[in-house]
Design a protein around this motif. Structure first.
Motif, PDB file in Angstrom:
ATOM      1  N   VAL A   1      37.679  43.948  53.569  1.00  9.44           N
ATOM      2  CA  VAL A   1      36.889  42.986  54.336  1.00  9.44           C
ATOM      3  C   VAL A   1      36.497  41.855  53.398  1.00  9.44           C
ATOM      4  CG1 VAL A   1      34.805  42.599  55.692  1.00  9.44           C
ATOM      5  CG2 VAL A   1      36.033  44.764  55.898  1.00  9.44           C
ATOM      6  N   ASP A   2      37.087  40.690  53.650  1.00  5.56           N
ATOM      7  CA  ASP A   2      36.967  39.499  52.825  1.00  5.56           C
ATOM      8  C   ASP A   2      37.685  39.705  51.486  1.00  5.56           C
ATOM      9  OD1 ASP A   2      35.703  38.017  54.763  1.00  5.56           O
ATOM     10  OD2 ASP A   2      33.686  38.431  54.032  1.00  5.56           O
ATOM     11  N   ALA A   3      38.040  38.592  50.849  1.00  4.06           N
ATOM     12  CA  ALA A   3      38.930  38.688  49.686  1.00  4.06           C
ATOM     13  C   ALA A   3      38.463  37.883  48.488  1.00  4.06           C
ATOM     14  CB  ALA A   3      40.340  38.229  50.091  1.00  4.06           C
ATOM     15  N   GLY A   4      37.276  37.287  48.574  1.00  6.03           N
ATOM     16  CA  GLY A   4      36.792  36.519  47.437  1.00  6.03           C
ATOM     17  C   GLY A   4      37.389  35.128  47.374  1.00  6.03           C
ATOM     18  N   ALA A   5      37.049  34.420  46.300  1.00 10.68           N
ATOM     19  CA  ALA A   5      37.338  32.990  46.195  1.00 10.68           C
ATOM     20  C   ALA A   5      38.570  32.660  45.373  1.00 10.68           C
ATOM     21  CB  ALA A   5      36.136  32.267  45.590  1.00 10.68           C
ATOM     22  N   ALA A   6      39.117  33.637  44.626  1.00  5.68           N
ATOM     23  CA  ALA A   6      40.214  33.342  43.696  1.00  5.68           C
ATOM     24  C   ALA A   6      39.796  32.148  42.820  1.00  5.68           C
ATOM     25  CB  ALA A   6      41.508  33.116  44.439  1.00  5.68           C
ATOM     26  N   SER A   7      40.623  31.120  42.760  1.00  6.37           N
ATOM     27  CA  SER A   7      40.312  29.979  41.894  1.00  6.37           C
ATOM     28  C   SER A   7      39.721  28.793  42.654  1.00  6.37           C
ATOM     29  CB  SER A   7      41.586  29.528  41.171  1.00  6.37           C
ATOM     30  OG  SER A   7      42.584  29.130  42.102  1.00  6.37           O
ATOM     31  N   CYS A   8      39.376  28.984  43.931  1.00  4.61           N
ATOM     32  CA  CYS A   8      38.931  27.858  44.752  1.00  4.61           C
ATOM     33  C   CYS A   8      37.567  27.300  44.351  1.00  4.61           C
ATOM     34  CB  CYS A   8      38.907  28.265  46.220  1.00  4.61           C
ATOM     35  SG  CYS A   8      40.543  28.331  46.994  1.00  4.61           S
ATOM     36  N   PHE A   9      36.685  28.145  43.771  1.00  4.29           N
ATOM     37  CA  PHE A   9      35.322  27.702  43.509  1.00  4.29           C
ATOM     38  C   PHE A   9      34.922  27.796  42.047  1.00  4.29           C
ATOM     39  CE2 PHE A   9      33.016  28.146  47.892  1.00  4.29           C
ATOM     40  CZ  PHE A   9      33.729  27.051  48.350  1.00  4.29           C
ATOM     41  N   GLY A  10      35.862  27.797  41.119  1.00  6.34           N
ATOM     42  CA  GLY A  10      35.517  27.754  39.711  1.00  6.34           C
ATOM     43  C   GLY A  10      35.578  29.092  39.005  1.00  6.34           C
ATOM     44  N   PRO A  11      35.332  29.095  37.682  1.00  7.67           N
ATOM     45  CA  PRO A  11      35.577  30.271  36.831  1.00  7.67           C
ATOM     46  C   PRO A  11      34.601  31.422  37.000  1.00  7.67           C
ATOM     47  CG  PRO A  11      34.585  28.495  35.550  1.00  7.67           C
ATOM     48  CD  PRO A  11      34.882  27.925  36.892  1.00  7.67           C
ATOM     49  N   SER A  12      33.485  31.217  37.676  1.00 11.16           N
ATOM     50  CA  SER A  12      32.525  32.313  37.841  1.00 11.16           C
ATOM     51  C   SER A  12      32.906  33.257  38.972  1.00 11.16           C
ATOM     52  CB  SER A  12      31.113  31.764  38.090  1.00 11.16           C
ATOM     53  OG  SER A  12      31.054  31.071  39.327  1.00 11.16           O
ATOM     54  N   LEU A  13      34.001  32.951  39.666  1.00  5.69           N
ATOM     55  CA  LEU A  13      34.472  33.761  40.788  1.00  5.69           C
ATOM     56  C   LEU A  13      35.937  34.155  40.570  1.00  5.69           C
ATOM     57  CD1 LEU A  13      32.906  31.570  43.596  1.00  5.69           C
ATOM     58  CD2 LEU A  13      32.256  33.928  43.114  1.00  5.69           C
ATOM     59  N   GLY A  14      36.458  34.974  41.467  1.00  3.78           N
ATOM     60  CA  GLY A  14      37.873  35.304  41.418  1.00  3.78           C
ATOM     61  C   GLY A  14      38.205  36.660  40.852  1.00  3.78           C
ATOM     62  N   GLN A  15      37.260  37.632  40.941  1.00  3.54           N
ATOM     63  CA  GLN A  15      37.465  38.929  40.303  1.00  3.54           C
ATOM     64  C   GLN A  15      37.859  40.055  41.262  1.00  3.54           C
ATOM     65  OE1 GLN A  15      34.056  39.866  37.734  1.00  3.54           O
ATOM     66  NE2 GLN A  15      33.575  37.686  37.636  1.00  3.54           N
ATOM     67  N   VAL A  16      38.002  39.775  42.547  1.00  2.00           N
ATOM     68  CA  VAL A  16      38.250  40.845  43.520  1.00  2.00           C
ATOM     69  C   VAL A  16      39.534  41.604  43.215  1.00  2.00           C
ATOM     70  CG1 VAL A  16      39.009  41.231  45.909  1.00  2.00           C
ATOM     71  CG2 VAL A  16      36.852  40.093  45.469  1.00  2.00           C
ATOM     72  N   GLN A  17      40.620  40.896  42.968  1.00  2.00           N
ATOM     73  CA  GLN A  17      41.887  41.582  42.737  1.00  2.00           C
ATOM     74  C   GLN A  17      41.830  42.475  41.502  1.00  2.00           C
ATOM     75  OE1 GLN A  17      45.158  38.704  42.962  1.00  2.00           O
ATOM     76  NE2 GLN A  17      44.028  37.590  44.549  1.00  2.00           N
ATOM     77  N   ASP A  18      41.218  41.991  40.420  1.00  2.85           N
ATOM     78  CA  ASP A  18      41.070  42.809  39.213  1.00  2.85           C
ATOM     79  C   ASP A  18      40.189  44.024  39.477  1.00  2.85           C
ATOM     80  OD1 ASP A  18      42.689  41.144  37.737  1.00  2.85           O
ATOM     81  OD2 ASP A  18      41.026  40.011  36.845  1.00  2.85           O
ATOM     82  N   ASN A  19      39.141  43.848  40.274  1.00  7.88           N
ATOM     83  CA  ASN A  19      38.231  44.959  40.532  1.00  7.88           C
ATOM     84  C   ASN A  19      38.819  45.977  41.512  1.00  7.88           C
ATOM     85  OD1 ASN A  19      36.122  44.399  38.734  1.00  7.88           O
ATOM     86  ND2 ASN A  19      35.313  42.811  40.084  1.00  7.88           N
ATOM     87  N   ILE A  20      39.741  45.555  42.362  1.00  8.99           N
ATOM     88  CA  ILE A  20      40.477  46.522  43.181  1.00  8.99           C
ATOM     89  C   ILE A  20      41.247  47.465  42.260  1.00  8.99           C
ATOM     90  CG2 ILE A  20      42.454  46.783  44.745  1.00  8.99           C
ATOM     91  CD1 ILE A  20      41.487  44.225  46.155  1.00  8.99           C
ATOM     92  N   ARG A  21      41.912  46.908  41.256  1.00  8.74           N
ATOM     93  CA  ARG A  21      42.667  47.728  40.303  1.00  8.74           C
ATOM     94  C   ARG A  21      41.731  48.601  39.477  1.00  8.74           C
ATOM     95  NH1 ARG A  21      45.136  42.571  40.027  1.00  8.74           N
ATOM     96  NH2 ARG A  21      47.247  42.546  40.918  1.00  8.74           N
ATOM     97  N   ALA A  22      40.617  48.029  39.039  1.00 10.13           N
ATOM     98  CA  ALA A  22      39.660  48.807  38.254  1.00 10.13           C
ATOM     99  C   ALA A  22      39.118  49.986  39.046  1.00 10.13           C
ATOM    100  CB  ALA A  22      38.506  47.907  37.790  1.00 10.13           C
ATOM    101  N   ALA A  23      39.038  49.828  40.360  1.00 10.41           N
ATOM    102  CA  ALA A  23      38.515  50.880  41.232  1.00 10.41           C
ATOM    103  C   ALA A  23      39.553  51.954  41.541  1.00 10.41           C
ATOM    104  CB  ALA A  23      38.014  50.272  42.541  1.00 10.41           C
ATOM    105  N   GLY A  24      40.779  51.791  41.040  1.00  7.64           N
ATOM    106  CA  GLY A  24      41.799  52.825  41.215  1.00  7.64           C
ATOM    107  C   GLY A  24      42.789  52.562  42.324  1.00  7.64           C
ATOM    108  N   TYR A  25      42.757  51.376  42.920  1.00  7.52           N
ATOM    109  CA  TYR A  25      43.691  51.019  43.985  1.00  7.52           C
ATOM    110  C   TYR A  25      44.603  49.889  43.514  1.00  7.52           C
ATOM    111  CZ  TYR A  25      40.994  53.855  47.282  1.00  7.52           C
ATOM    112  OH  TYR A  25      40.372  54.899  47.923  1.00  7.52           O
ATOM    113  N   LYS A  26      45.648  49.649  44.303  1.00  3.10           N
ATOM    114  CA  LYS A  26      46.565  48.552  44.038  1.00  3.10           C
ATOM    115  C   LYS A  26      46.533  47.603  45.239  1.00  3.10           C
ATOM    116  CE  LYS A  26      49.702  51.562  41.438  1.00  3.10           C
ATOM    117  NZ  LYS A  26      51.075  52.148  41.392  1.00  3.10           N
ATOM    118  N   PRO A  27      46.575  46.298  44.987  1.00  2.00           N
ATOM    119  CA  PRO A  27      46.549  45.354  46.116  1.00  2.00           C
ATOM    120  C   PRO A  27      47.644  45.608  47.142  1.00  2.00           C
ATOM    121  CG  PRO A  27      46.136  44.187  44.061  1.00  2.00           C
ATOM    122  CD  PRO A  27      46.499  45.597  43.682  1.00  2.00           C
TER     123      PRO A  27
END
Length: 325
Positions: free
Chosen positions: A104-130
């Motif tokens: 549910v929702d996917a985050g900002a990627a690079s659209c809003f600057g360097p303080s955002l864009g971690q969803v894909q990395d955190n999916i992997r950190a949580a043990g899943y693959k995109p």
């Protein structure tokens, strides 16, 4: 080197020798990285993983309906520093229903600057693959919820997923005619939405829904318009447990729970957004639903409590995953 500097170096060297003689050593250098941005939560038999995308600083002038001193007082009560804008989380949620892996929702990627864009990395950190995600449900088509559907090369980050958005939001944000008539400062929001969904449209993986349509077992759409024309929330039900993932109903927990009549400048229809928030607060508090909010302090999970004046946010406490509650 000055005489004082030489004395300081000798003193530090002597202190190091003394610590070594005692079998001690100086403290290691501080570790300045945060823990991975995910948090597990059980909603009945559904496993919910909150995902931290990062933060954005929101200026207090964006809040409408209270005088500035009142807003500053409410922030101060929560010990929130706001001189450079209030640090506001951007969260997404990954739900494993046993049949589907739903984002549910996917985050900002690079659209809003360097303080955002971690969803894909955190999916992997949580043990899943995109690529394991089969469904992406969008609460609305603003860039901080949508741009993360693409990877760094501009290709679908979730190549095996169907991307869902409400018909109301699709008709608004993906319309060249509406975009052409929009104010100049709003036009980039339309372009970012169109660019994000384009690869999914080309692959036949973008779908829209109307109010009342059933999308997945155990998942129902709750229309929550106002922030955008088709803004939608998703109620996940497993056994007696219900979790509402509500997108942008609240941007400032310190202000809007006590004063749900406060709107945000980015609300497309501020009057409707206020009415939606008031009705949803009452419904969620009365029903005892758990809540997941995109802009509540990470992990953004908790409950709403009715208070003598307005409402209060009651965040979850850290603990083991339990489905027997």
């Amino acid at each position: 080197m000055s005489h004082a500097s030489r004395l300081l170096r000798r003193g530090l060297a002597a202190a190091g020798l003394a610590l070594a003689a005692l079998g001690l050593q100086a403290a290691p250098a501080p570790v300045k990285t945060q823990v991975p941005g995910y948090y597990r939560y059980a909603n009945g038999d559904f496993e919910v993983t909150a995902l931290y995308d990062g933060y954005i600083d929101l200026g207090t002038s964006l809040l409408k309906g209270l005088r500035a001193p009142e807003i500053q007082s409410l922030l101060a009560r929560m010990f929130i520093e706001h001189s450079k804008g209030v640090q506001t989380a951007v969260n997404a949620y990954l739900v494993n229903t046993g049949e589907h892996l739903v984002l549910v929702d996917a985050g900002a990627a690079s659209c809003f600057g360097p303080s955002l864009g971690q969803v894909q990395d955190n999916i992997r950190a949580a043990g899943y693959k995109p690529e394991e995600i089969d469904t992406v449900l969008l609460t609305h088509l603003h860039p901080d919820h949508l741009c993360g559907v693409l990877d760094k090369s501009g290709q679908p980050a979730f190549p095996n997923a169907t991307l869902w958005a409400s018909q109301g939001d699709a008709d608004f944000w993906l319309s060249e005619k509406v975009a052409a008539a929009a104010a100049d400062d709003a036009k980039p929001f339309f372009r970012m939405a169109m660019d994000a969904v384009k690869p999914y449209q080309a692959a036949g993986h973008f779908m829209s829904f109307k109010p009342g349509e059933a999308l997945l077992p155990g998942v129902s759409v709750v229309p929550t318009p106002g922030h955008t024309p088709g803004h939608s929330s998703y109620l996940f039900s497993s056994g007696k447990q219900k979790l509402l993932l509500w997108g942008d109903i609240v941007h400032s927990h310190s202000v809007q729970f006590q004063h749900p009549e406060v709107s945000l400048e980015f609300d497309v229809d501020q009057k409707q957004a206020i009415a939606t928030r008031k009705a949803l607060f009452q419904q969620a508090a009365n029903a005892g639903w758990a809540i997941g909010g995109a802009h509540l302090p990470f992990p953004g999970l908790g409950h709403i409590r009715k208070d003598a004046k307005g409402y209060a946010w009651v965040p979850v406490e850290f603990g083991p995953i339990r489905s027997d509650r």
